[in-house]
Design a protein around this motif. Structure first.
Motif, PDB file in Angstrom:
ATOM      1  N   ASN A  11       1.903  34.877  50.669  1.00  0.00           N
ATOM      2  CA  ASN A  11       1.390  33.935  51.854  1.00  0.00           C
ATOM      3  C   ASN A  11       0.505  34.911  52.757  1.00  0.00           C
ATOM      4  O   ASN A  11      -0.553  34.422  53.303  1.00  0.00           O
ATOM      5  CB  ASN A  11       2.513  33.635  52.548  1.00  0.00           C
ATOM      6  CG  ASN A  11       3.228  32.285  52.019  1.00  0.00           C
ATOM      7  OD1 ASN A  11       2.584  31.525  51.038  1.00  0.00           O
ATOM      8  ND2 ASN A  11       4.476  32.190  52.209  1.00  0.00           N
ATOM      9  N   CYS A  12       0.656  36.169  52.876  1.00  0.00           N
ATOM     10  CA  CYS A  12      -0.112  37.256  53.522  1.00  0.00           C
ATOM     11  C   CYS A  12      -1.348  37.195  53.012  1.00  0.00           C
ATOM     12  O   CYS A  12      -2.584  37.091  53.419  1.00  0.00           O
ATOM     13  CB  CYS A  12       0.474  38.330  53.832  1.00  0.00           C
ATOM     14  SG  CYS A  12       2.175  38.539  54.619  1.00  0.00           S
ATOM     15  N   GLU A  13      -1.705  37.585  51.586  1.00  0.00           N
ATOM     16  CA  GLU A  13      -2.685  37.693  50.915  1.00  0.00           C
ATOM     17  C   GLU A  13      -3.509  36.490  50.917  1.00  0.00           C
ATOM     18  O   GLU A  13      -4.850  36.517  51.143  1.00  0.00           O
ATOM     19  CB  GLU A  13      -2.288  38.099  49.352  1.00  0.00           C
ATOM     20  CG  GLU A  13      -1.557  39.443  49.263  1.00  0.00           C
ATOM     21  CD  GLU A  13      -2.266  40.444  49.465  1.00  0.00           C
ATOM     22  OE1 GLU A  13      -3.681  40.616  49.471  1.00  0.00           O
ATOM     23  OE2 GLU A  13      -1.613  41.511  49.926  1.00  0.00           O
ATOM     24  N   LYS A  14      -2.873  35.251  50.915  1.00  0.00           N
ATOM     25  CA  LYS A  14      -3.615  34.111  50.951  1.00  0.00           C
ATOM     26  C   LYS A  14      -4.345  33.866  52.049  1.00  0.00           C
ATOM     27  O   LYS A  14      -5.456  33.580  52.529  1.00  0.00           O
ATOM     28  CB  LYS A  14      -2.763  32.972  50.703  1.00  0.00           C
ATOM     29  CG  LYS A  14      -3.484  31.425  50.493  1.00  0.00           C
ATOM     30  CD  LYS A  14      -2.637  30.477  50.216  1.00  0.00           C
ATOM     31  CE  LYS A  14      -3.573  29.083  50.294  1.00  0.00           C
ATOM     32  NZ  LYS A  14      -3.134  28.032  49.450  1.00  0.00           N
ATOM     33  N   LEU A  15      -3.792  34.152  53.423  1.00  0.00           N
ATOM     34  CA  LEU A  15      -4.005  34.297  54.847  1.00  0.00           C
ATOM     35  C   LEU A  15      -5.295  34.852  54.782  1.00  0.00           C
ATOM     36  O   LEU A  15      -6.423  34.914  55.350  1.00  0.00           O
ATOM     37  CB  LEU A  15      -3.225  34.407  55.770  1.00  0.00           C
ATOM     38  CG  LEU A  15      -3.634  34.669  57.270  1.00  0.00           C
ATOM     39  CD1 LEU A  15      -4.216  33.404  57.755  1.00  0.00           C
ATOM     40  CD2 LEU A  15      -2.433  34.934  58.348  1.00  0.00           C
TER      41      LEU A  15
ATOM     42  N   THR B 277       5.977  36.488  59.236  1.00  0.00           N
ATOM     43  CA  THR B 277       4.835  36.796  58.724  1.00  0.00           C
ATOM     44  C   THR B 277       4.536  35.722  57.761  1.00  0.00           C
ATOM     45  O   THR B 277       5.396  35.181  57.277  1.00  0.00           O
ATOM     46  CB  THR B 277       4.679  38.300  58.199  1.00  0.00           C
ATOM     47  OG1 THR B 277       5.604  38.172  57.294  1.00  0.00           O
ATOM     48  CG2 THR B 277       4.908  39.185  59.141  1.00  0.00           C
ATOM     49  N   PRO B 278       3.275  35.307  57.468  1.00  0.00           N
ATOM     50  CA  PRO B 278       2.089  36.052  57.958  1.00  0.00           C
ATOM     51  C   PRO B 278       1.919  35.523  59.351  1.00  0.00           C
ATOM     52  O   PRO B 278       2.105  34.656  59.979  1.00  0.00           O
ATOM     53  CB  PRO B 278       1.137  35.583  57.170  1.00  0.00           C
ATOM     54  CG  PRO B 278       1.810  33.977  56.565  1.00  0.00           C
ATOM     55  CD  PRO B 278       2.945  34.010  56.619  1.00  0.00           C
ATOM     56  N   ALA B 279       1.040  36.594  59.976  1.00  0.00           N
ATOM     57  CA  ALA B 279       0.585  36.334  61.471  1.00  0.00           C
ATOM     58  C   ALA B 279      -0.928  36.885  61.331  1.00  0.00           C
ATOM     59  O   ALA B 279      -1.484  37.299  60.624  1.00  0.00           O
ATOM     60  CB  ALA B 279       1.421  37.032  62.307  1.00  0.00           C
ATOM     61  N   LEU B 280      -1.590  36.014  62.384  1.00  0.00           N
ATOM     62  CA  LEU B 280      -2.965  36.271  62.661  1.00  0.00           C
ATOM     63  C   LEU B 280      -3.253  36.689  63.956  1.00  0.00           C
ATOM     64  O   LEU B 280      -2.700  35.832  64.915  1.00  0.00           O
ATOM     65  CB  LEU B 280      -3.770  35.279  62.132  1.00  0.00           C
ATOM     66  CG  LEU B 280      -5.322  35.476  62.214  1.00  0.00           C
ATOM     67  CD1 LEU B 280      -6.012  35.205  61.027  1.00  0.00           C
ATOM     68  CD2 LEU B 280      -5.892  34.586  63.417  1.00  0.00           C
ATOM     69  N   ALA B 281      -4.048  37.864  64.380  1.00  0.00           N
ATOM     70  CA  ALA B 281      -4.141  38.184  65.727  1.00  0.00           C
ATOM     71  C   ALA B 281      -5.715  38.298  65.869  1.00  0.00           C
ATOM     72  O   ALA B 281      -6.481  38.768  65.028  1.00  0.00           O
ATOM     73  CB  ALA B 281      -3.605  39.338  66.150  1.00  0.00           C
ATOM     74  N   ILE B 282      -6.129  37.795  66.933  1.00  0.00           N
ATOM     75  CA  ILE B 282      -7.569  37.952  67.264  1.00  0.00           C
ATOM     76  C   ILE B 282      -7.980  38.709  68.421  1.00  0.00           C
ATOM     77  O   ILE B 282      -7.247  38.553  69.511  1.00  0.00           O
ATOM     78  CB  ILE B 282      -8.385  36.510  67.645  1.00  0.00           C
ATOM     79  CG1 ILE B 282      -8.265  35.783  66.188  1.00  0.00           C
ATOM     80  CG2 ILE B 282      -9.814  36.648  67.731  1.00  0.00           C
ATOM     81  CD1 ILE B 282      -8.935  34.291  66.093  1.00  0.00           C
TER      82      ILE B 282
ATOM     83  N   SER C 281       2.115  32.618  63.794  1.00  0.00           N
ATOM     84  CA  SER C 281       2.859  33.524  62.983  1.00  0.00           C
ATOM     85  C   SER C 281       4.028  32.970  62.212  1.00  0.00           C
ATOM     86  O   SER C 281       4.059  31.663  62.596  1.00  0.00           O
ATOM     87  CB  SER C 281       3.606  34.603  63.652  1.00  0.00           C
ATOM     88  OG  SER C 281       4.637  34.388  64.540  1.00  0.00           O
ATOM     89  N   GLY C 282       4.183  33.154  61.086  1.00  0.00           N
ATOM     90  CA  GLY C 282       5.138  32.449  60.259  1.00  0.00           C
ATOM     91  C   GLY C 282       4.810  31.263  59.342  1.00  0.00           C
ATOM     92  O   GLY C 282       5.317  30.621  58.825  1.00  0.00           O
ATOM     93  N   ARG C 283       3.644  31.178  59.445  1.00  0.00           N
ATOM     94  CA  ARG C 283       2.921  30.104  58.522  1.00  0.00           C
ATOM     95  C   ARG C 283       1.344  30.339  58.440  1.00  0.00           C
ATOM     96  O   ARG C 283       0.769  31.163  59.161  1.00  0.00           O
ATOM     97  CB  ARG C 283       3.042  28.695  59.304  1.00  0.00           C
ATOM     98  CG  ARG C 283       2.515  28.688  60.414  1.00  0.00           C
ATOM     99  CD  ARG C 283       2.587  27.154  61.388  1.00  0.00           C
ATOM    100  NE  ARG C 283       2.384  27.188  62.509  1.00  0.00           N
ATOM    101  CZ  ARG C 283       1.148  27.344  63.067  1.00  0.00           C
ATOM    102  NH1 ARG C 283       0.056  27.524  62.322  1.00  0.00           N
ATOM    103  NH2 ARG C 283       0.817  27.482  64.469  1.00  0.00           N
ATOM    104  N   GLY C 284       0.774  29.553  57.523  1.00  0.00           N
ATOM    105  CA  GLY C 284      -0.530  29.661  57.380  1.00  0.00           C
ATOM    106  C   GLY C 284      -1.193  28.845  58.492  1.00  0.00           C
ATOM    107  O   GLY C 284      -0.656  27.893  59.135  1.00  0.00           O
ATOM    108  N   PRO C 285      -2.407  28.818  58.598  1.00  0.00           N
ATOM    109  CA  PRO C 285      -3.181  28.072  59.622  1.00  0.00           C
ATOM    110  C   PRO C 285      -3.405  26.644  59.339  1.00  0.00           C
ATOM    111  O   PRO C 285      -3.349  26.313  58.157  1.00  0.00           O
ATOM    112  CB  PRO C 285      -4.674  28.790  59.564  1.00  0.00           C
ATOM    113  CG  PRO C 285      -4.675  29.408  58.203  1.00  0.00           C
ATOM    114  CD  PRO C 285      -3.414  29.688  57.882  1.00  0.00           C
TER     115      PRO C 285
END
Length: 67
Positions: free
Chosen positions: A12-16, A51-56, A63-67
């Motif tokens: 999931n992290c790689e996909k994000l 995870t995964p998580a995304l920070a800008i 966090s915890g899911r894809g967008p």
């Protein structure tokens, strides 16, 4: 702008990471730095428990899911 992908390297992290880079390319955005954070202590230090998580620019957007 700095985008961080937070995760240990699971599928999931790689996909994000892939989808984030593709979106940047599709939107023709410039001056975007994408980094991957896989250190559990650093991830937890940002308040991420799932995870995964995304920070800008240092702010965790999800966090915890894809967008």
């Amino acid at each position: 702008m700095k985008i961080e992908i937070l995760g240990p390297g699971c599928p999931n992290c790689e996909k994000l990471e892939e989808e984030t880079k593709k979106a940047i390319e599709d939107l023709e955005l410039k001056d975007i730095e994408v980094t991957k954070v896989d250190d559990p202590a650093e991830i937890a230090g940002k308040g991420v428990m799932n995870t995964p998580a995304l920070a800008i620019d240092g702010e965790v957007k999800f966090s915890g899911r894809g967008p």
